[in-house]
Design an enzyme around this catalytic site. Sequence first.
Site, PDB file in Angstrom:
ATOM      1  N   SER A 148       1.062  -1.237   0.025  1.00 59.68           N
ATOM      2  CA  SER A 148       0.005   0.136  -0.072  1.00 59.68           C
ATOM      3  C   SER A 148       0.902   1.139   0.049  1.00 59.68           C
ATOM      4  O   SER A 148       0.246   2.195  -0.245  1.00 59.68           O
ATOM      5  CB  SER A 148      -0.819   0.009   1.311  1.00 59.68           C
TER       6      SER A 148
ATOM      7  N   HIS B 229      -1.136  -2.816  -7.087  1.00 61.67           N
ATOM      8  CA  HIS B 229      -1.935  -2.495  -5.978  1.00 61.67           C
ATOM      9  C   HIS B 229      -3.415  -2.914  -6.068  1.00 61.67           C
ATOM     10  O   HIS B 229      -4.133  -2.114  -6.663  1.00 61.67           O
ATOM     11  CB  HIS B 229      -1.647  -1.024  -5.583  1.00 61.67           C
TER      12      HIS B 229
ATOM     13  N   GLU C 194      -3.917  -0.387  -9.193  1.00 65.69           N
ATOM     14  CA  GLU C 194      -2.942   0.824  -9.452  1.00 65.69           C
ATOM     15  C   GLU C 194      -1.697   0.092  -9.686  1.00 65.69           C
ATOM     16  O   GLU C 194      -1.270  -0.775  -9.073  1.00 65.69           O
ATOM     17  CB  GLU C 194      -2.900   1.429  -8.256  1.00 65.69           C
TER      18      GLU C 194
ATOM     19  N   ASN D 167      -3.657   5.903  -1.919  1.00 63.40           N
ATOM     20  CA  ASN D 167      -3.419   6.420  -0.302  1.00 63.40           C
ATOM     21  C   ASN D 167      -3.056   7.678  -0.234  1.00 63.40           C
ATOM     22  O   ASN D 167      -3.392   8.309   1.009  1.00 63.40           O
ATOM     23  CB  ASN D 167      -2.494   5.505   0.285  1.00 63.40           C
TER      24      ASN D 167
END
Length: 281
Positions: free
Chosen positions: A118, A139, A151, A189
């Site tokens: 992450s 991801h 991602e 994130n």
Amino acid sequence: MSETVGVVGAGTMGHGIAQVAAHAGYEVVMRDVAQEFLARGMTAIDKSLQRDVDKGRLSKEEKRALMGRIRTTTDIGALSEAFIVIEAVTEDLRVKTELFASLDEVTKSDSILASNTSSISITRLGAVTRRADKVIGMHFMNPVPVMKLVEIIRGAATSSETFEKTRALADKLGKVPLECQDSPGFVSNRVLMPMINEAIFALYEGVATRESIDGIMKLGMNHPMGPLALADFIGLDVCLAIMNVLHDGFGDSKYRPCPLLKRYVDAGWLGKKMGRGFYEY
Ligand SMILES: NC(=O)c1ccc[n+]([C@@H]2O[C@H](COP(=O)([O-])OP(=O)(O)OC[C@H]3O[C@@H](n4cnc5c(N)ncnc54)[C@H](O)[C@@H]3O)[C@@H](O)[C@H]2O)c1
């Protein structure tokens, strides 16, 4: 004989990735450090597929065949045949760098090594191998069988060929791959976590109750979940770790984790998985 996808880690993300890869017709080798984690991962896959059978989206035979394509092992050497290994182990730099160095030893020299991290730098993971051009971020989102996005993160040395092969795999898994560069928190994130952190600050400062904060974001912004409920779902320890990566990576105080988030993590109130976070479960 179909191609083999390796998955390392049979936890929340690893077993989901194994499931979607087997669903797409790949042979899958899923590796964890102990048999009990592999068994738990297979039980979770079984439950998830059974829901599909119950809803008529999958036949019993398809389910059996799909599960038959997933082989579990504690032996890292069993990943030697995979054309790509997707790592989904604990979010810890030391654990991941040691694993990438080992994967570099046991896999074919032209295999791609992908990480589902992450927040950890793909460039750093690539640097512990002799094939940084074949190391990439993949991801997935939780729950993997449901969420469309992958991602795809290019490390400093990731080649275009690796990128294209990884994108093609994501397509075959029925996902939508979107590209970004290796930067703290990537895109997902970097944008999501400061919003969650700000919602925690609003709660901490008594601006509104948890229900109001989540309700305002759901009804006003059309978010399917409020930020505090989402933080509980992700895990407050994970949220704190990602805020620390953003804070360290950019050296900018705007990413400082809220003291209330730290206090909850210290108390062991890590969210849904512990039965208590900003809500009680
Ligand atoms: N949970 C999420 O919502 C989410 C979403 C996107 C990405 N991620 C990322 O995915 C990765 C895995 O997260 P998770 O939530 O599935 O964790 P998890 O704790 O559910 O599972 C991790 C698994 O890795 C295993 N493991 C640890 N070291 C290992 C090793 N050396 N070899 C093989 N297996 C090993 C553990 O035994 C465990 O079963 C992390 O990098 C995390 O940041 C998580």
